[in-house]
Design a protein around this motif. Structure first.
Motif, PDB file in Angstrom:
ATOM      1  N   ALA A 249       0.830  -1.211   0.000  1.00 48.14           N
ATOM      2  CA  ALA A 249       0.000   0.000   0.000  1.00 48.14           C
ATOM      3  C   ALA A 249       0.861   1.257   0.000  1.00 48.14           C
ATOM      4  CB  ALA A 249      -0.928  -0.006   1.215  1.00 48.14           C
ATOM      5  N   GLU A 250       1.953   1.236   0.761  1.00 52.50           N
ATOM      6  CA  GLU A 250       2.862   2.386   0.801  1.00 52.50           C
ATOM      7  C   GLU A 250       3.506   2.619  -0.554  1.00 52.50           C
ATOM      8  OE1 GLU A 250       5.175   5.576   2.336  1.00 52.50           O
ATOM      9  OE2 GLU A 250       3.306   4.619   2.964  1.00 52.50           O
ATOM     10  N   ARG A 251       3.956   1.564  -1.196  1.00 53.95           N
ATOM     11  CA  ARG A 251       4.625   1.699  -2.499  1.00 53.95           C
ATOM     12  C   ARG A 251       3.683   2.164  -3.590  1.00 53.95           C
ATOM     13  NH1 ARG A 251       6.418  -3.610  -1.718  1.00 53.95           N
ATOM     14  NH2 ARG A 251       5.403  -4.142  -3.706  1.00 53.95           N
ATOM     15  N   ARG A 275       7.439  -0.836  13.447  1.00 55.90           N
ATOM     16  CA  ARG A 275       8.367   0.293  13.608  1.00 55.90           C
ATOM     17  C   ARG A 275       9.022   0.691  12.292  1.00 55.90           C
ATOM     18  NH1 ARG A 275       8.920  -1.723  19.013  1.00 55.90           N
ATOM     19  NH2 ARG A 275      10.310  -3.430  18.411  1.00 55.90           N
ATOM     20  N   ARG A 276       9.102  -0.231  11.362  1.00 47.99           N
ATOM     21  CA  ARG A 276       9.759   0.109  10.096  1.00 47.99           C
ATOM     22  C   ARG A 276       8.832  -0.012   8.886  1.00 47.99           C
ATOM     23  NH1 ARG A 276      12.224  -5.095  11.443  1.00 47.99           N
ATOM     24  NH2 ARG A 276      11.743  -6.658   9.850  1.00 47.99           N
ATOM     25  N   THR A 277       7.534  -0.193   9.123  1.00 43.40           N
ATOM     26  CA  THR A 277       6.592  -0.336   8.013  1.00 43.40           C
ATOM     27  C   THR A 277       5.508   0.728   8.113  1.00 43.40           C
ATOM     28  OG1 THR A 277       6.926  -2.735   8.059  1.00 43.40           O
ATOM     29  CG2 THR A 277       5.050  -1.921   6.796  1.00 43.40           C
ATOM     30  N   PRO A 278       5.542   1.745   7.245  1.00 38.57           N
ATOM     31  CA  PRO A 278       4.452   2.724   7.239  1.00 38.57           C
ATOM     32  C   PRO A 278       3.116   2.035   6.932  1.00 38.57           C
ATOM     33  CG  PRO A 278       6.313   3.491   5.909  1.00 38.57           C
ATOM     34  CD  PRO A 278       6.574   2.049   6.236  1.00 38.57           C
ATOM     35  N   ARG A 279       2.063   2.613   7.401  1.00 39.27           N
ATOM     36  CA  ARG A 279       0.697   2.110   7.173  1.00 39.27           C
ATOM     37  C   ARG A 279       0.426   0.784   7.883  1.00 39.27           C
ATOM     38  NH1 ARG A 279      -1.643   5.101   2.928  1.00 39.27           N
ATOM     39  NH2 ARG A 279      -0.128   6.236   1.659  1.00 39.27           N
ATOM     40  N   PHE A 280       1.258   0.440   8.865  1.00 36.96           N
ATOM     41  CA  PHE A 280       1.061  -0.787   9.627  1.00 36.96           C
ATOM     42  C   PHE A 280       1.302  -0.467  11.088  1.00 36.96           C
ATOM     43  CE2 PHE A 280       2.910  -4.866  11.328  1.00 36.96           C
ATOM     44  CZ  PHE A 280       1.749  -5.612  11.235  1.00 36.96           C
ATOM     45  N   GLU A 281       0.318  -0.799  11.952  1.00 33.42           N
ATOM     46  CA  GLU A 281       0.492  -0.516  13.372  1.00 33.42           C
ATOM     47  C   GLU A 281      -0.100  -1.636  14.213  1.00 33.42           C
ATOM     48  OE1 GLU A 281      -2.130   2.767  14.942  1.00 33.42           O
ATOM     49  OE2 GLU A 281      -2.469   3.074  12.783  1.00 33.42           O
ATOM     50  N   VAL A 282       0.462  -1.761  15.422  1.00 35.68           N
ATOM     51  CA  VAL A 282       0.044  -2.790  16.363  1.00 35.68           C
ATOM     52  C   VAL A 282      -0.394  -2.093  17.646  1.00 35.68           C
ATOM     53  CG1 VAL A 282       0.729  -4.838  17.655  1.00 35.68           C
ATOM     54  CG2 VAL A 282       1.672  -4.438  15.363  1.00 35.68           C
ATOM     55  N   LEU A 283      -1.667  -2.271  17.997  1.00 31.11           N
ATOM     56  CA  LEU A 283      -2.208  -1.656  19.197  1.00 31.11           C
ATOM     57  C   LEU A 283      -2.375  -2.705  20.289  1.00 31.11           C
ATOM     58  CD1 LEU A 283      -5.045   0.546  17.627  1.00 31.11           C
ATOM     59  CD2 LEU A 283      -2.680   1.195  18.129  1.00 31.11           C
ATOM     60  N   PRO A 284      -2.341  -2.286  21.555  1.00 34.88           N
ATOM     61  CA  PRO A 284      -2.572  -3.238  22.659  1.00 34.88           C
ATOM     62  C   PRO A 284      -4.038  -3.644  22.725  1.00 34.88           C
ATOM     63  CG  PRO A 284      -2.383  -1.015  23.506  1.00 34.88           C
ATOM     64  CD  PRO A 284      -2.053  -0.922  22.042  1.00 34.88           C
ATOM     65  N   GLY A 285      -4.302  -4.673  23.528  1.00 37.23           N
ATOM     66  CA  GLY A 285      -5.674  -5.067  23.756  1.00 37.23           C
ATOM     67  C   GLY A 285      -6.470  -3.952  24.419  1.00 37.23           C
ATOM     68  N   VAL A 286      -7.783  -3.957  24.229  1.00 33.02           N
ATOM     69  CA  VAL A 286      -8.642  -2.899  24.756  1.00 33.02           C
ATOM     70  C   VAL A 286      -9.807  -3.535  25.503  1.00 33.02           C
ATOM     71  CG1 VAL A 286      -8.033  -1.247  22.954  1.00 33.02           C
ATOM     72  CG2 VAL A 286      -9.952  -2.826  22.578  1.00 33.02           C
ATOM     73  N   ASP A 287     -10.527  -2.725  26.271  1.00 27.36           N
ATOM     74  CA  ASP A 287     -11.706  -3.230  26.984  1.00 27.36           C
ATOM     75  C   ASP A 287     -12.835  -3.507  25.993  1.00 27.36           C
ATOM     76  OD1 ASP A 287     -13.597  -0.815  26.815  1.00 27.36           O
ATOM     77  OD2 ASP A 287     -11.815   0.090  27.699  1.00 27.36           O
TER      78      ASP A 287
END
Length: 419
Positions: A249-251, A275-287
């Motif tokens: 997606a970034e490319r 940390r090195r991939t734009p458009r990709f994120e990891v969030l913690p668990g939520v309620d």
């Protein structure tokens, strides 16, 4: 006197993903229906593979959760979720559950996975001539072979253990008809002993959180097409494929943002990729309320499975996805239960697993169709939840399976009999 049911499973509330919400929900519903339902479970640890704060590794403890008496027995929790360490955890849990005080139940329900703890408990039940239902949430040995964790002689031995265990039980409850077909065909479990009880949604139908505020809180812009994957981050989810799709997606300039929410033993590697991939994120668990809101705040909800998974599981996240009313993208095999569920619900589209380009193209197609039709397409999920995946239907079906095991002199709860 109310019929006594003892439910034994490794996972239980306060875990809020995976098998635990269904075990806890069924125990609570059975008590509401008039059964004397009690639970023996382990330490809450999933999907982080870390024991929740406030729970002891050293001693058993009694508590009451939503009116259900619960006994927690201690066991090791492996930090890397390796197969041998998980096996050790199962065996310790099974031995402690089997030697705990059971009272005098009329029936025992064991939840698999974990297979080996269930098999140990089955031995104790046989000695006391207590009938057993195996509640199969995943087919254990199919998972081992399809993920490559076991093959050859090891896989055959494990398959023999699972087959012998299931055939020894007086009843087997599965969560999908595909599982029922597999157990009859591959494990010689008699059809008369198998019941299908579908998992149900356990998230709020109307979350109290503001979805626009959630998007702002997590930094999602108005132009971002958020593709959200929730739940466990393990081998069978193959989430490096999602990171690769974010790179595509970034490319290519696609306005996609791929987001993972949850935990699991592959989370550290995925955080490094983020940390090195734009458009990709990891969030913690939520309620639970935030989770229900996130599903509605996203543009596309994602199921991603390792190539080759055709028999082993029906992701529990699908019931929540369908309730959210957002379009679902499934990167799964065409022959998988996940694909069958998506088609039955008319809730989204499937693309080939392990293909990041196909994942990007599918997400764009799904979002464009959704916008072009004003959200009319792929809206069958909520109807499917109402008609097929309701909690009431699950409790009625489970009560029927339990009543079939009761001694003739034992009276089943009137509420269950007349529901």
């Amino acid at each position: 006197m109310a019929a006594r049911v003892l439910i034994i499973g490794l996972n239980y509330s306060p875990e809020h993903t995976g098998i635990a919400p269904y075990t806890a929900g069924m125990a609570r519903a059975l008590r509401e229906e008039g059964w004397d339902a009690r639970v023996i479970t382990g330490l809450p640890h999933y999907p982080q593979w870390r024991v929740h704060e406030g729970y002891s590794h050293r001693r058993a403890a009694h508590e009451e959760i939503d009116g259900v008496p619960v006994l927690r027995v201690p066991h090791p929790v492996p930090h890397d979720a390796g197969q041998l360490r998980r096996l050790g955890m199962e065996i310790v849990f099974g031995l402690r559950a089997a030697t705990a005080a059971w009272g005098d139940p009329d029936a025992v329900v064991v939840v698999s996975p974990a297979l080996f703890s269930s098999a140990i408990v089955r031995v104790r039940a046989a000695l006391s001539r207590t009938p057993v239902i195996a509640w199969v949430q995943d087919i254990y040995t199919a998972g081992l072979t399809e993920t490559g964790a076991a093959s050859g002689p090891v896989a055959r031995v494990m398959r023999g253990i699972e087959s012998t265990f299931l055939r020894s039980c007086q009843g087997v409850v599965v969560i999908h008809d595909r599982f029922s077909d597999y157990l009859r065909r591959e494990m010689a479990v008699p059809a008369r002993r198998i019941s299908t009880v579908r998992n149900w949604t356990h998230i709020s139908q109307t979350p109290s959180v503001d979805t626009d505020e959630l998007r702002r809180r997590f930094g999602w812009g108005a132009g971002d097409v958020v593709v959200l994957h929730t739940g466990n981050m393990g081998a069978k989810q193959d989430l490096a494929n999602v990171a690769a799709a974010a790179d595509v997606a970034e490319r290519t300039g696609a306005p996609l943002r791929f987001v993972l929410v949850g935990g699991g033993h592959q989370r550290p590697q995925l955080e490094e990729l983020a940390r090195r991939t734009p458009r990709f994120e990891v969030l913690p668990g939520v309620d639970d309320e935030t989770y229900a809101g996130l599903l509605r705040a996203a543009d596309v909800l994602l199921v991603n499975e390792r190539p080759g998974l055709k028999e082993m599981c029906v992701p529990s996240k699908l019931t929540s996805y369908f309730t959210a009313g957002r379009p679902v993208l499934a990167a799964v095999e065409a022959e998988s239960p996940s694909a069958a569920e998506l088609d039955a619900a008319d809730a989204g589209i499937r693309v080939a697993p392990g293909d990041p380009e196909a994942l990007v193209a599918g997400a764009l197609q799904l979002h464009e169709e959704w916008i072009a039709t004003g959200g009319v397409t792929h809206r069958g999920g909520r109807r499917y939840v109402r008609d097929v995946l309701s909690a009431g239907a699950a409790v009625r079906a489970f009560s029927t399976a339990l009543r079939a095991l009761l001694p003739t002199e034992t009276t089943a709860p009137a509420a269950a009999l007349h529901s």
